[in-house]
Design an enzyme around this catalytic site. Sequence first.
Site, PDB file in Angstrom:
ATOM      1  N   GLU A   1      -1.609  -9.168   3.353  1.00 17.43           N
ATOM      2  CA  GLU A   1      -1.523  -9.706   4.719  1.00 17.43           C
ATOM      3  C   GLU A   1      -2.884 -10.056   5.318  1.00 17.43           C
ATOM      4  OE1 GLU A   1      -0.978  -6.593   3.836  1.00 17.43           O
ATOM      5  OE2 GLU A   1      -1.463  -5.140   5.399  1.00 17.43           O
TER       6      GLU A   1
ATOM      7  N   HIS B   1      -3.590  -5.092   0.298  1.00 15.02           N
ATOM      8  CA  HIS B   1      -3.017  -5.648   1.530  1.00 15.02           C
ATOM      9  C   HIS B   1      -3.081  -7.178   1.507  1.00 15.02           C
ATOM     10  CE1 HIS B   1      -2.836  -1.872   3.935  1.00 15.02           C
ATOM     11  NE2 HIS B   1      -3.722  -1.505   3.033  1.00 15.02           N
TER      12      HIS B   1
ATOM     13  N   CYS C   1       0.833  -1.206   0.000  1.00 14.67           N
ATOM     14  CA  CYS C   1       0.000   0.000   0.000  1.00 14.67           C
ATOM     15  C   CYS C   1       0.870   1.260   0.000  1.00 14.67           C
ATOM     16  CB  CYS C   1      -1.005  -0.043   1.142  1.00 14.67           C
ATOM     17  SG  CYS C   1      -2.465   0.933   0.759  1.00 14.67           S
TER      18      CYS C   1
END
Length: 539
Positions: free
Chosen positions: A512, A510, A384
């Site tokens: 994650e 993202h 990001c």
Amino acid sequence: MPQTKYIFVTGGVTSSLGKGIIAASLAKLLQARGYRTTIQKLDPYINVDPGTLNPYEHGECYVTDDGAETDLDLGHYERFLNVPTSQANNVTTGRIYQSVIEKERKGAFLGKTVQVIPHITNEIKHRIQLLGQSGDFDVVITEIGGTVGDIESLPYIESVRQLLWELGDDNAMVIHLTLIPYLSAAGELKTKPTQHSVKTLMESGIKADVLVCRTEHEISDEIRGKLALFCNVRKQAVIQSIDASTIYDVPLMMQKEGLDQVVMQKLHLEDKGAPDLTQWSAFLKKHKNPKDEVRIGLIGKYVELQDSYKSILESFIHAGAQNEVKVKVISIHSEHLTVDNVPEQLEGLHGILVAPGFGERGIEGKIKAVQYAREQKIPFLGICLGMQMAVIEYARNVLGLTQANSLEMDPKTPDPVIHLMEGQKKVTQKGGTMRLGAWSCDLKPGSLAHKIYGVSQIAERHRHRFEFNNKYLADIQSHGMIASGTNTENNLVEVVEVPEHPWFIGVQYHPEYKSTVANPHPLFVAFVQAALVHKKQSK
Ligand code: GLN
């Protein structure tokens, strides 16, 4: 349709005991026994969601597929269960009041005085039962944020009391998570704070069915007996939760303590046989027996608080286990990085990750870290804001646009290589208005990203207002950095890479948020692999 069973998890004595991990561990055990289980978090603060909170206040803001900005505990739920959560899984006091007030303005309660009981409690009960009513779950575990006795938690506790009564003994229960402190001077574990918190719960008309006791030392049989007697629970319902070396041990520890058995008995859930934890145990075995180690620098500005980058740290655990490597994450404060100290600060790292973030603070350090990774050919992952910094660095140092910047950081820059998204230009309210949730992205055939994902279209979760400025795309691509992932609906650059570098990827989304124990994220797996290759080559 069989009756959904409801389990409420409350906390006593102190905060930060890990209610989320206990809830997720119990959910894992029930799921592994064949029950469709989900978890919900009720947060007693007045923000409508944690999206407007600084990470220092509340840790990371987790984002779901449907674009909800939520508590980081939802990340644990997804990582443990491998089932996506949604807006319905996280409700705050702000959201509850907002919807009651909206209804009041529409005239839904005309003639009535709108009160905490029944209007607020009805809304809470409605939100709790929404997940059960979807028909998708056999068991709903609802975690009540905060600690019993807090003023803010009272409407939630009252709603739980009402629901216990309405749903009946066989269909709902309460697990109270508490702390058993150890007094080293006396050499003793103390039960009194737990007795008091159970009493506080009882003053609200709620009897705990199970006590999960957080402790640093083994709880003796005698103490279990004492807790059972004073707290009005059966002895086998006194569950020890001793400090673990990893949160991923907790489901197995809870199984050993018989938490799932006690719950199944209480709720009359049929015992379909021992939980199948084969995959979970295989993951743990790999996690605990690494064959090598890599050092990855996490460059961010909230590094003082581990919770700020929770999902990134957990993704490295999943990816490390997958590669049978220990990933040592070295947190580096981006504000402390300068032209002079970058080589010394980043020396010896096998991979560099530049973290997401907002605002100007620390960004020059992030740009320096990108430059170092790019020039020294160290595997690089920018997430990001990290991706945006990679684009700025490239524009400045390769294209020679020395003042290139993001309009977020420098509204007057002559070269806004990162600019505000079109859809954001009219946005004036800050809460819940970013580009959020899952969006699709097409990957360029033959690119590194395409190779890593092994598919040509992906969907990843987002949380941003700014984007790659396509005005600079041709120029940047002609200098070697490519856009290897694009959202075709609005032409938004989602992934950039530098093909002449061994492993250099920046992603606007993202990754994650989607890494789980069962499905480690491919980008993190490949990044750790690249770090290992780099380590071997640089020896
Ligand atoms: N601040 C940047 C934006 O809004 C990046 C956001 C992030 O890193 N999540 O676009």
